[in-house]
Scaffold this motif. Structure first.
Motif, mmCIF file in Angstrom:
data_model
loop_
_atom_site.group_PDB
_atom_site.id
_atom_site.type_symbol
_atom_site.label_atom_id
_atom_site.label_comp_id
_atom_site.label_asym_id
_atom_site.label_seq_id
_atom_site.Cartn_x
_atom_site.Cartn_y
_atom_site.Cartn_z
ATOM 1 N N UNK A 51 0.850 -1.192 0.000
ATOM 2 C CA UNK A 51 0.000 0.000 0.000
ATOM 3 C C UNK A 51 0.883 1.239 0.000
ATOM 4 N N UNK A 52 0.963 1.946 -1.144
ATOM 5 C CA UNK A 52 1.796 3.142 -1.231
ATOM 6 C C UNK A 52 1.356 4.214 -0.237
ATOM 7 N N UNK A 53 2.311 4.918 0.333
ATOM 8 C CA UNK A 53 1.996 6.011 1.246
ATOM 9 C C UNK A 53 2.413 7.325 0.595
ATOM 10 N N UNK A 54 1.520 8.298 0.641
ATOM 11 C CA UNK A 54 1.774 9.603 0.046
ATOM 12 C C UNK A 54 1.639 10.677 1.123
ATOM 13 N N UNK A 55 2.562 11.611 1.114
ATOM 14 C CA UNK A 55 2.506 12.726 2.052
ATOM 15 C C UNK A 55 2.577 14.028 1.267
ATOM 16 N N UNK A 110 5.401 13.461 -1.403
ATOM 17 C CA UNK A 110 6.492 12.554 -1.051
ATOM 18 C C UNK A 110 5.952 11.130 -0.954
ATOM 19 N N UNK A 111 6.653 10.205 -1.559
ATOM 20 C CA UNK A 111 6.380 8.783 -1.388
ATOM 21 C C UNK A 111 7.628 8.146 -0.792
ATOM 22 N N UNK A 112 7.447 7.327 0.225
ATOM 23 C CA UNK A 112 8.608 6.669 0.807
ATOM 24 C C UNK A 112 8.258 5.237 1.205
ATOM 25 N N UNK A 113 9.254 4.369 1.223
ATOM 26 C CA UNK A 113 9.017 2.976 1.626
ATOM 27 C C UNK A 113 8.878 2.861 3.131
ATOM 28 N N UNK A 114 8.453 1.707 3.587
ATOM 29 C CA UNK A 114 8.432 1.453 5.035
ATOM 30 C C UNK A 114 9.871 1.358 5.523
ATOM 31 N N UNK A 115 10.180 2.126 6.553
ATOM 32 C CA UNK A 115 11.539 2.154 7.080
ATOM 33 C C UNK A 115 11.528 1.847 8.574
ATOM 34 N N UNK A 163 7.017 2.309 -8.407
ATOM 35 C CA UNK A 163 7.957 1.185 -8.482
ATOM 36 C C UNK A 163 9.170 1.409 -7.585
ATOM 37 N N UNK A 164 9.681 2.640 -7.554
ATOM 38 C CA UNK A 164 10.826 2.942 -6.688
ATOM 39 C C UNK A 164 10.476 2.679 -5.230
ATOM 40 N N UNK A 165 9.267 3.054 -4.844
ATOM 41 C CA UNK A 165 8.836 2.875 -3.458
ATOM 42 C C UNK A 165 8.873 1.397 -3.069
ATOM 43 N N UNK A 166 8.471 0.538 -3.988
ATOM 44 C CA UNK A 166 8.484 -0.900 -3.715
ATOM 45 C C UNK A 166 9.904 -1.443 -3.586
#
Length: 290
Positions: A30-34, A49-54, A84-87
């Motif tokens: 599930x992509x996260x957008x801020x 901003x989109x970022x992966x789970x960290x 795709x980058x986020x994944x």
């Protein structure tokens, strides 16, 4: 029977709630957008901003996306790449330049130099985010010119850019200004009018023309020495592919991809183009994933 079905549904819902509360991850991505607002050169800039789970204290690369003349941060050309980058563990930020999309400013005040300043403000913003390890740039059309020149200016100032990808970079804009013709609209390049009406509601200002006339695009870009990708189509009628080729010729660590018959927006197969850019960014920013 109905009682058993009710108990089964209750059990499933309870299990899902327990998993969510315990912090267990779902197999579904599930992509996260801020949405954020950044002070730009001519007012507030709207950005996503989109970022992966960290994990706590974990860092990842950040890719800054620069759209083209009259464009905006939304659209498949960038969104397919950012998703795709986020994944793959890479964050991104898409923003509207001044006078574009949801950002502030008047279109007739927009110039390439003040878009470069916008890009620098965005880079400065993301560098202050604790989870960002390094920054890369991607630009399409005029955004490609902005990305290339920003990378050159920051490199000269000692500020490292990890990678640069240019999609149909519109370095032709300087030659257009010298010829006195932008998007088919004619004007006196030596003494340009206060503005040129490109289409209803959008005026190209005098400062854009004057600054474009003397814009040192390649001279500034060549100061960048890192990895680069340039992708262009032979069917591009807005920016001939030779303008992209020149970036490749002056950047020693660059890769040049020429797509046969593709137009300026890569509409023949956007997924193919974005896939090439995505794979290159992953290889450049996260070599351990190769």
């Amino acid at each position: 029977m109905m009682k058993k079905l009710f108990l089964l549904v209750l059990f499933v819902v309870s299990a899902m709630t327990a998993n969510a509360q315990s912090g267990q991850k779902s197999d579904v991505f599930t992509p996260t957008h801020e949405r954020v607002s950044i002070d730009g050169d001519h007012g507030k800039l709207a950005a996503i901003i989109q970022k992966p789970r960290l994990k706590q204290g974990e860092q990842c690369p950040m890719v800054v996306f620069c759209h083209g003349f009259g464009g905006k941060k939304e659209g498949p050309l960038f969104e397919l790449i950012t998703d795709s980058l986020q994944k793959h563990g890479i964050a991104s930020i898409r923003f509207d330049f001044n006078a574009h999309g949801e950002s502030e400013g008047r279109f007739e005040d927009m110039t390439v130099p003040n878009e470069i300043e916008d890009a620098k403000k965005v880079i400065e913003y993301v560098r202050d985010l604790r989870y960002v390890s390094k920054v890369a740039l991607v630009g399409h059309s005029q955004g490609g010119v902005v990305a290339a020149m920003t990378a050159g200016q920051l490199t000269e100032a000692g500020d490292d850019i990890a990678a640069v990808a240019l999609m149909a970079p519109a370095a032709v804009l300087r030659d257009d200004a010298i010829r006195g013709s932008t998007f088919g609209k004619q004007y006196d390049p030596i003494n340009p009018p206060e503005y040129v009406e490109l289409w209803p509601g959008q005026r190209l200002g005098r400062e854009y023309i004057k600054s474009a006339f003397w814009l040192p695009i390649y001279e500034t870009a060549q100061k960048y020495h890192g990895p680069a990708l340039i992708i262009h189509g032979t069917g591009d009628r807005v920016v001939p592919y030779t303008y992209g080729l020149r970036f490749h010729q002056q950047w020693e660590k660059s890769k040049y991809v020429l797509q046969e018959g593709y137009d300026h927006g890569f509409s023949q197969n956007v997924s193919c183009t974005t896939g090439i850019v995505t794979d290159w960014l992953i290889q450049s920013l996260c070599p351990q994933q190769r």
